[in-house]
Design a protein around this motif. Structure first.
Motif, PDB file in Angstrom:
ATOM      1  N   ARG A   1      28.786   1.978 -60.872  1.00  6.41           N
ATOM      2  CA  ARG A   1      28.847   3.503 -60.340  1.00  6.41           C
ATOM      3  C   ARG A   1      29.919   3.346 -58.905  1.00  6.41           C
ATOM      4  NH1 ARG A   1      23.272   5.387 -58.559  1.00  6.41           N
ATOM      5  NH2 ARG A   1      24.519   7.107 -58.096  1.00  6.41           N
ATOM      6  N   ALA A   2      30.749   4.214 -58.998  1.00  2.39           N
ATOM      7  CA  ALA A   2      31.960   4.315 -58.017  1.00  2.39           C
ATOM      8  C   ALA A   2      31.091   4.264 -56.821  1.00  2.39           C
ATOM      9  CB  ALA A   2      32.696   5.464 -58.159  1.00  2.39           C
ATOM     10  N   THR A   3      29.774   5.033 -56.676  1.00  5.85           N
ATOM     11  CA  THR A   3      29.031   5.145 -55.375  1.00  5.85           C
ATOM     12  C   THR A   3      28.411   3.998 -54.824  1.00  5.85           C
ATOM     13  OG1 THR A   3      27.398   5.886 -56.828  1.00  5.85           O
ATOM     14  CG2 THR A   3      28.691   7.639 -55.742  1.00  5.85           C
ATOM     15  N   ASN A   4      28.354   3.046 -55.778  1.00  5.64           N
ATOM     16  CA  ASN A   4      28.139   1.593 -55.205  1.00  5.64           C
ATOM     17  C   ASN A   4      28.986   0.919 -54.812  1.00  5.64           C
ATOM     18  OD1 ASN A   4      26.861  -0.855 -54.964  1.00  5.64           O
ATOM     19  ND2 ASN A   4      25.649  -0.586 -56.563  1.00  5.64           N
ATOM     20  N   ARG A   5      29.365   0.837 -53.549  1.00  3.81           N
ATOM     21  CA  ARG A   5      30.669   0.380 -52.890  1.00  3.81           C
ATOM     22  C   ARG A   5      30.739  -0.971 -53.256  1.00  3.81           C
ATOM     23  NH1 ARG A   5      29.998   3.827 -47.365  1.00  3.81           N
ATOM     24  NH2 ARG A   5      30.275   6.057 -48.290  1.00  3.81           N
ATOM     25  N   SER A   6      29.617  -1.867 -53.040  1.00  3.24           N
ATOM     26  CA  SER A   6      29.696  -3.265 -53.266  1.00  3.24           C
ATOM     27  C   SER A   6      30.107  -3.700 -54.539  1.00  3.24           C
ATOM     28  CB  SER A   6      28.292  -3.738 -52.844  1.00  3.24           C
ATOM     29  OG  SER A   6      28.372  -5.294 -52.610  1.00  3.24           O
ATOM     30  N   ALA A   7      29.220  -3.075 -55.565  1.00  2.00           N
ATOM     31  CA  ALA A   7      29.462  -3.499 -56.789  1.00  2.00           C
ATOM     32  C   ALA A   7      30.838  -2.998 -57.532  1.00  2.00           C
ATOM     33  CB  ALA A   7      28.252  -3.043 -57.830  1.00  2.00           C
ATOM     34  N   ALA A   8      31.165  -1.893 -56.782  1.00  2.67           N
ATOM     35  CA  ALA A   8      32.325  -1.333 -57.276  1.00  2.67           C
ATOM     36  C   ALA A   8      33.564  -2.086 -57.190  1.00  2.67           C
ATOM     37  CB  ALA A   8      32.652   0.335 -56.859  1.00  2.67           C
TER      38      ALA A   8
ATOM     39  N   ASN B   1      24.130  -4.655 -61.904  1.00  2.00           N
ATOM     40  CA  ASN B   1      24.527  -4.342 -63.214  1.00  2.00           C
ATOM     41  C   ASN B   1      24.515  -5.367 -64.159  1.00  2.00           C
ATOM     42  OD1 ASN B   1      24.902  -1.492 -62.365  1.00  2.00           O
ATOM     43  ND2 ASN B   1      26.963  -1.920 -61.375  1.00  2.00           N
ATOM     44  N   ALA B   2      24.934  -6.645 -63.970  1.00  2.00           N
ATOM     45  CA  ALA B   2      24.959  -7.526 -64.537  1.00  2.00           C
ATOM     46  C   ALA B   2      23.575  -7.852 -65.106  1.00  2.00           C
ATOM     47  CB  ALA B   2      25.536  -8.900 -63.824  1.00  2.00           C
ATOM     48  N   GLU B   3      22.575  -7.969 -64.406  1.00  4.55           N
ATOM     49  CA  GLU B   3      21.159  -8.271 -64.885  1.00  4.55           C
ATOM     50  C   GLU B   3      20.813  -7.298 -65.901  1.00  4.55           C
ATOM     51  OE1 GLU B   3      16.919  -9.633 -63.252  1.00  4.55           O
ATOM     52  OE2 GLU B   3      18.206  -8.229 -61.958  1.00  4.55           O
ATOM     53  N   ALA B   4      21.147  -6.136 -65.692  1.00  8.41           N
ATOM     54  CA  ALA B   4      20.825  -5.049 -66.635  1.00  8.41           C
ATOM     55  C   ALA B   4      21.466  -5.046 -68.107  1.00  8.41           C
ATOM     56  CB  ALA B   4      21.044  -3.615 -65.856  1.00  8.41           C
TER      57      ALA B   4
ATOM     58  N   PRO C   1      22.268 -16.585 -74.594  1.00  7.45           N
ATOM     59  CA  PRO C   1      21.757 -17.692 -73.588  1.00  7.45           C
ATOM     60  C   PRO C   1      22.757 -18.374 -72.721  1.00  7.45           C
ATOM     61  CG  PRO C   1      21.745 -18.600 -75.747  1.00  7.45           C
ATOM     62  CD  PRO C   1      21.991 -17.180 -75.856  1.00  7.45           C
ATOM     63  N   GLU C   2      24.098 -18.370 -73.304  1.00  5.22           N
ATOM     64  CA  GLU C   2      25.097 -18.890 -72.506  1.00  5.22           C
ATOM     65  C   GLU C   2      25.744 -17.888 -71.728  1.00  5.22           C
ATOM     66  OE1 GLU C   2      29.244 -19.718 -71.488  1.00  5.22           O
ATOM     67  OE2 GLU C   2      28.521 -18.041 -72.531  1.00  5.22           O
ATOM     68  N   ILE C   3      25.811 -16.767 -71.851  1.00  3.46           N
ATOM     69  CA  ILE C   3      26.295 -15.491 -71.015  1.00  3.46           C
ATOM     70  C   ILE C   3      25.155 -15.469 -69.909  1.00  3.46           C
ATOM     71  CG2 ILE C   3      26.670 -13.169 -70.835  1.00  3.46           C
ATOM     72  CD1 ILE C   3      28.014 -13.213 -73.731  1.00  3.46           C
ATOM     73  N   SER C   4      23.992 -15.502 -70.127  1.00  7.36           N
ATOM     74  CA  SER C   4      22.848 -15.439 -69.259  1.00  7.36           C
ATOM     75  C   SER C   4      23.032 -16.445 -68.184  1.00  7.36           C
ATOM     76  CB  SER C   4      21.596 -15.500 -70.047  1.00  7.36           C
ATOM     77  OG  SER C   4      21.268 -14.426 -70.873  1.00  7.36           O
ATOM     78  N   ALA C   5      23.179 -17.619 -68.699  1.00  8.37           N
ATOM     79  CA  ALA C   5      23.243 -18.765 -67.943  1.00  8.37           C
ATOM     80  C   ALA C   5      24.631 -18.619 -66.977  1.00  8.37           C
ATOM     81  CB  ALA C   5      23.409 -20.036 -68.707  1.00  8.37           C
ATOM     82  N   ARG C   6      25.606 -18.096 -67.307  1.00  9.90           N
ATOM     83  CA  ARG C   6      26.693 -17.753 -66.528  1.00  9.90           C
ATOM     84  C   ARG C   6      26.582 -16.679 -65.515  1.00  9.90           C
ATOM     85  NH1 ARG C   6      30.690 -16.703 -70.803  1.00  9.90           N
ATOM     86  NH2 ARG C   6      32.185 -15.997 -68.799  1.00  9.90           N
ATOM     87  N   ASN C   7      25.621 -15.613 -65.829  1.00 12.38           N
ATOM     88  CA  ASN C   7      25.508 -14.535 -64.877  1.00 12.38           C
ATOM     89  C   ASN C   7      24.568 -15.105 -63.781  1.00 12.38           C
ATOM     90  OD1 ASN C   7      26.156 -11.683 -64.957  1.00 12.38           O
ATOM     91  ND2 ASN C   7      25.643 -11.969 -67.245  1.00 12.38           N
ATOM     92  N   LEU C   8      23.535 -15.899 -64.262  1.00 13.03           N
ATOM     93  CA  LEU C   8      22.563 -16.488 -63.112  1.00 13.03           C
ATOM     94  C   LEU C   8      23.322 -17.392 -62.187  1.00 13.03           C
ATOM     95  CD1 LEU C   8      19.462 -17.465 -65.467  1.00 13.03           C
ATOM     96  CD2 LEU C   8      19.725 -15.762 -63.675  1.00 13.03           C
ATOM     97  N   ALA C   9      24.439 -18.044 -62.693  1.00 12.81           N
ATOM     98  CA  ALA C   9      25.294 -18.803 -61.847  1.00 12.81           C
ATOM     99  C   ALA C   9      26.097 -18.053 -61.062  1.00 12.81           C
ATOM    100  CB  ALA C   9      26.234 -19.760 -62.699  1.00 12.81           C
ATOM    101  N   ALA C  10      26.490 -16.897 -61.448  1.00 13.23           N
ATOM    102  CA  ALA C  10      27.325 -16.090 -60.641  1.00 13.23           C
ATOM    103  C   ALA C  10      26.460 -15.351 -59.599  1.00 13.23           C
ATOM    104  CB  ALA C  10      27.912 -15.040 -61.430  1.00 13.23           C
ATOM    105  N   ARG C  11      25.390 -15.166 -59.864  1.00 16.71           N
ATOM    106  CA  ARG C  11      24.373 -14.574 -58.834  1.00 16.71           C
ATOM    107  C   ARG C  11      24.090 -15.533 -57.595  1.00 16.71           C
ATOM    108  NH1 ARG C  11      18.006 -14.023 -60.450  1.00 16.71           N
ATOM    109  NH2 ARG C  11      19.138 -12.377 -62.088  1.00 16.71           N
TER     110      ARG C  11
ATOM    111  N   TYR D   1      32.268 -12.873 -62.034  1.00 16.11           N
ATOM    112  CA  TYR D   1      31.832 -11.377 -62.653  1.00 16.11           C
ATOM    113  C   TYR D   1      32.989 -10.626 -63.508  1.00 16.11           C
ATOM    114  CZ  TYR D   1      27.246 -11.424 -60.188  1.00 16.11           C
ATOM    115  OH  TYR D   1      26.153 -11.892 -60.096  1.00 16.11           O
ATOM    116  N   GLU D   2      33.939 -10.765 -62.878  1.00 20.11           N
ATOM    117  CA  GLU D   2      35.324 -10.239 -63.731  1.00 20.11           C
ATOM    118  C   GLU D   2      35.366 -10.654 -64.930  1.00 20.11           C
ATOM    119  OE1 GLU D   2      39.942  -9.360 -63.732  1.00 20.11           O
ATOM    120  OE2 GLU D   2      39.167 -10.269 -62.075  1.00 20.11           O
TER     121      GLU D   2
END
Length: 238
Positions: A37-44, A139-142, A167-177, A189-190
């Motif tokens: 969401r463009a209104t979410n400045r941090s995530a955007a 957004n990544a978790e969702a 499982p592999e993408i999930s693991a990378r997301n958890l690492a990015a968190r 994240y990109e």
């Protein structure tokens, strides 16, 4: 738009890089976005702007036949029976008809549509999402984490509802968190977003823009970057 990984036909329809069907363009909307969401400045700040799909006029003659689906096929679309969702659903139906895909419309209440996706009973479903807090993980978790793809999973995210085991993408997301380095985290994240655009069962269509209107004599209304961050305490009226 959420699709089910249970159907190989649905897989062909939406899990292809450009050229491909472009629901982003059904209304030629400049507000079509991916992943944020463009209104979410941090995530955007960490959201990529690349549009994965194009509306290619050659598709009606080439792509379905190459996939062995020259005669077309039919799928069901669950959607909320109210504006703007019904209008978008009709536009998508017309888009898909160009390549011989029949969209069986299944309108219902918003709770009904969500219940069907949670139960993995959908082919296609038109649903909406809004960020919950100031971090790309919201957004990544969702959309890109599914650590338990079983039918009785306790926490069923959108990938789980679509029966997308990652499982592999999930693991990378958890690492990015947990990554403390800001630059490295942004790069992680990109990369995940770009991979999700190519392989996920989700097609981002439009972004909701909310407007607030006040009288000329009213000042200091702070609408905030998210819906739950409105501030009314400082409002004054001349």
């Amino acid at each position: 738009m959420s699709t089910s990984k249970k159907s190989p036909l649905i897989g062909w329809l939406f899990h292809r890089p450009a050229p491909g069907i472009c629901p982003d363009l059904v209304f030629n909307s400049p507000q079509a976005v991916s992943f944020s969401r463009a209104t979410n400045r941090s995530a955007a700040k960490l959201a990529v702007s690349h549009m994965t799909y194009d509306l290619d006029a050659a598709i009606p003659d080439e792509q379905p036949a190459k996939a062995g689906l020259a005669k077309g096929f039919e799928v069901n679309l669950d959607y909320t029976a109210e504006p703007p969702f019904a209008d978008i659903a009709q536009a998508i139906q017309a888009n898909l008809a160009l390549i011989g895909i029949g969209l069986c419309m299944n309108p219902g209440g918003s709770r009904q549509v969500v219940s069907r996706t949670r139960a993995r009973q959908h082919d296609l479903a038109q649903v909406q999402w809004g960020s919950d807090y100031f971090d790309p993980n919201t957004n990544a978790e969702a959309f890109l984490i599914n650590t338990d793809n079983s039918d009785d999973a306790r926490n069923r995210t959108s990938p789980g509802r679509a029966n997308w085991s990652i499982p592999e993408i999930s693991a990378r997301n958890l690492a990015a968190r947990k990554e403390p380095d800001a630059a490295k985290r942004a790069a992680m994240y990109e990369a995940l977003q770009r991979e999700g655009q190519q392989t996920s069962p989700f097609v981002m269509l439009f972004q909701l823009i909310e407007n607030s209107v006040t009288h000329a004599a009213v000042t200091c209304l702070d609408t905030g970057p998210m819906g739950d961050r409105y501030r009314y305490a400082g409002i004054t009226k001349v």
